[in-house]
Structure formats: structure tokens, C-alpha cells
Scaffold this active site. Structure first.
Site, PDB file in Angstrom:
ATOM      1  N   ASP A 162      52.601  16.469 -18.231  1.00  0.00           N
ATOM      2  CA  ASP A 162      51.489  16.243 -19.159  1.00  0.00           C
ATOM      3  C   ASP A 162      51.909  15.285 -20.277  1.00  0.00           C
ATOM      4  O   ASP A 162      51.116  14.454 -20.728  1.00  0.00           O
ATOM      5  CB  ASP A 162      51.026  17.565 -19.762  1.00  0.00           C
ATOM      6  N   LYS A 169      48.182  10.526 -10.908  1.00  0.00           N
ATOM      7  CA  LYS A 169      49.599  10.817 -11.147  1.00  0.00           C
ATOM      8  C   LYS A 169      50.033  11.992 -10.258  1.00  0.00           C
ATOM      9  O   LYS A 169      50.211  13.119 -10.703  1.00  0.00           O
ATOM     10  CB  LYS A 169      49.866  11.151 -12.620  1.00  0.00           C
ATOM     11  N   ARG A 181      43.253  32.915 -19.959  1.00  0.00           N
ATOM     12  CA  ARG A 181      44.490  33.443 -19.381  1.00  0.00           C
ATOM     13  C   ARG A 181      45.699  33.224 -20.289  1.00  0.00           C
ATOM     14  O   ARG A 181      45.646  32.479 -21.263  1.00  0.00           O
ATOM     15  CB  ARG A 181      44.748  32.784 -18.019  1.00  0.00           C
ATOM     16  N   ILE A 199      44.952  19.987 -22.408  1.00  0.00           N
ATOM     17  CA  ILE A 199      45.327  20.313 -23.780  1.00  0.00           C
ATOM     18  C   ILE A 199      46.707  19.749 -24.091  1.00  0.00           C
ATOM     19  O   ILE A 199      46.941  19.179 -25.169  1.00  0.00           O
ATOM     20  CB  ILE A 199      45.282  21.836 -24.007  1.00  0.00           C
ATOM     21  N   GLY A 219      47.773  24.360 -20.791  1.00  0.00           N
ATOM     22  CA  GLY A 219      46.837  23.795 -19.827  1.00  0.00           C
ATOM     23  C   GLY A 219      46.976  22.287 -19.844  1.00  0.00           C
ATOM     24  O   GLY A 219      47.233  21.680 -20.896  1.00  0.00           O
ATOM     25  N   GLY A 270      62.750   9.522 -12.393  1.00  0.00           N
ATOM     26  CA  GLY A 270      61.840   8.677 -13.159  1.00  0.00           C
ATOM     27  C   GLY A 270      60.455   8.626 -12.560  1.00  0.00           C
ATOM     28  O   GLY A 270      59.855   9.654 -12.231  1.00  0.00           O
TER      29      GLY A 270
END
Length: 328
Positions: free
Chosen positions: A261, A183, A88, A40, A37, A227
Site C-alpha cells: 500500500d 499492481k 473488522r 486507507i 485496509g 524491487g
């Protein structure tokens, strides 16, 4: 304090197989289990860099208990919100003969009205001071599109800087409450400015328009292997806009799971260490690229980040191109 919010966490399972063949029993390699996730993963990235954050996420059922165990094993500070539905699972299968990767994501449990209120109350009771709050990842089914906007309003009222890394209508509604950093990828940025798609020469102007509307102070656009591009207010009285582009170093890619992430985690860690926007973007690209060097859902290794960051810094005059001009 850095807090990450994951509204639809998962237990990520990754494995490999020689060939995917329909209608046959397939023998997979031993599975790897990781906590998953968006938020996390951001906390996992920050922890790997030596920083601290608190990961806040809902859990339910036996898979929720497993998720808590996996997060605890990585020594990440976390806070859970109990849910009736089972957390999930997501699956990543890499076909070794072709190096193709197949991802299977389950939708996750729907939240009841009481569970929605419980999660909001958890956000309301975060201890002060809070420096950054990250909302990252997908939404569980049935959650109202303005739920993220409600959280964004609470975060702003608490005086924290909000980082948004989500998509669709929840992102569009949340940015209208104001954020510090967005982002998006190309498709998400196009959606924000109301067009079907963006050509590369239109990207910078689109990011500028998002800032001019007061939706955020910084846009970091993920360009995949190319990038990332940063467009940001400088904070000067003349409201100049800075823009920087950092191409990603060329590496042998094994998996792109968690690369975005990892990039967010690297950028927030850099900001928490007092780094400039320039340094923040370099750090984020190094983390995101390093994550692609590992299989499955493993994220990055810190020594890879340091090596790639050193390369980016040494190549800075060639690949890092700052420009400043007026916001209007």
C-alpha cells in the site's frame, strides 16, 4: 483529486511477545492501533508525503467508530458509508525471540443489498474533477465478484484514472472494464493471464499481454525484496512499450505490513506531482521499502523515503534499466 476506496477496512492491532506458546495465557506488549485496509493505507502514505486524498470506506459498530477516530487523528480527509455490521479487526503479533511475524485477519461484515447500493451511490456522487481512484484491499464476505467491475465502470465514466490493487475474481472482472494502472504480485499476474505460475523470465511478456488486451496502460509488478518491474505504454503514436526494473535497497526489515500500500501511495503521489513513470517507480519502491523498516502496522517515515530515494537515484545507472520497443 485522489480518492481511495476500501471495501473491507479494519482496525489494525499490532503487538509483540517473546514466544508464542499454545494453550497458555500469553502476556503481550502494549498494543498499537492503526487504521487499516488497502485504500486507507494508501491515503495514509499520500498524507505522509505531503499530499492530499479522500479515503472512502464503510464503518459499523463500535469498531467502526474507533476506525473513524484513528483516521481523523492522522488528519486524513475521509468519507464514511454506514453499515450494520461491525468493522473488522486485524492482528499482527511479532515474536521477538525469532522476529517471526504472525498475522490474523478477520473476515469483516457482509453487506446487505441496500448497503451495496448506498456505497455505489457514494461513488456516483463524488465531486468532479477526479484525477485518480484507487481500489485496494480485500473484499468483504458475500460481495459479488463483479462489484469491483461496476465501480470500475463508474470511475471510467467519470473520466478518472483507475488504480487496481486487489486480487482474485474481483480483479479479473474489473480489469475488463479498463484501468490505468495495475499492481499485481506474481501470483495475481499469473491468474490474469490464465496460468498457474510464472517464472521470472516470463513476467514481462505476461505484463505486456495484459496491456495488449486493453486492460490497463501500466503494470507495476511487485517483486518483494527484488524491487519492482514496470511495463507501460509510452503514449507515442507507434504504441511502444517501456519497461523498467528498480531493485529494492537492502534494509533491516521489521514488518512487511502495508509495504504494498505504501508503494501504491508513493506512486500515485509522484504522478500527482507530474513525475514520469521512471520517477514514479523509483518513488514507489522507496516508499514500499521504507515501510518494511518499521514494526507492526506503522508504515513508513518520510525521512527514510527521502534517504532511500536518494540512494536509488544515485545508483540509477546500475539498477534502473529502461528499454523501449513496439507493442506488437
Amino acid at each position: 483529486m485522489i480518492i481511495t476506496l476500501t471495501l473491507n477496512p479494519s482496525v489494525d492491532i499490532s503487538t509483540t511477545i517473546d514466544h508464542l506458546v499454545p494453550e497458555q495465557k500469553l502476556r503481550c506488549a502494549a498494543a498499537r492501533y492503526d487504521p487499516g485496509g488497502g485504500g486507507i493505507n494508501v491515503s495514509r502514505a499520500i498524507h505522509r508525503l505531503g499530499g492530499k486524498s479522500r479515503a472512502v470506506f464503510p464503518v459499523g459498530g463500535a469498531t467502526g467508530s474507533l476506525l473513524e477516530q484513528l483516521v481523523a487523528e492522522q488528519q486524513i480527509d475521509f468519507q464514511t458509508v454506514p453499515m450494520a455490521g461491525w468493522t473488522r479487526q486485524s492482528f499482527v503479533v511479532t515474536e521477538t525471540s525469532t522476529r517471526q511475524q504472525f498475522r490474523f485477519g478477520l473476515p469483516g461484515p457482509a453487506w446487505s443489498m441496500d448497503e451495496r447500493e448506498l456505497f455505489l451511490n457514494t461513488v456516483l456522487t463524488f465531486p468532479k474533477p477526479i484525477d485518480y481512484v484507487v481500489i485496494s484491499g480485500s473484499f468483504p464476505p458475500g460481495l459479488p465478484a463483479d462489484y469491483c467491475a461496476v465501480i470500475a465502470r463508474i470511475v471510467r465514466q467519470r473520466g478518472a484514472r483507475l488504480i487496481l490493487d486487489t486480487s482474485g475474481e474481483p480483479l479479473r472482472m474489473a480489469v475488463q472494464e479498463g484501468a490505468f494502472l495495475l499492481k499485481p504480485n506474481l501470483g495475481e499476474l499469473a491468474s490474469l493471464v490464465g496460468v498457474d505460475k510464472l517464472e521470472l523470465d516470463e513476467v514481462e511478456e505476461a505484463a505486456r499481454s495484459v496491456i495488449q488486451r486493453g486492460w490497463c496502460e501500466v503494470v507495476v509488478l511487485s517483486l518483494g525484496p527484488a524491487g519492482a518491474l514496470l511495463v507501460a505504454k509510452t503514449g507515442h503514436a507507434d504504441q511502444r512499450i517501456e519497461r523498467f526494473r528498480v531493485p529494492a535497497p537492502t534494509v533491516k526489515k521489521q514488518s512487511t505490513v502495508g509495504a504494498g500500500d505504501s508503494m501504491v501511495g508513493g506512486m500515485i503521489y509522484a504522478l500527482s506531482q507530474g513525475k514520469s513513470y521512471e520517477e514514479m517507480l523509483r518513488f514507489g519502491v522507496a516508499c514500499g521499502t521504507a515501510a518494511t523498516m518499521n514494526p507492526g502496522t506503522e508504515l513508513f517515515h518520510k525521512d527514510d523515503v527521502e534517504r532511500l530515494l536518494n540512494w536509488i537515484n544515485q545508483s540509477g545507472k546500475k539498477v534502473f534499466l529502461p528499454v523501449a520497443d513496439g507493442i506488437n
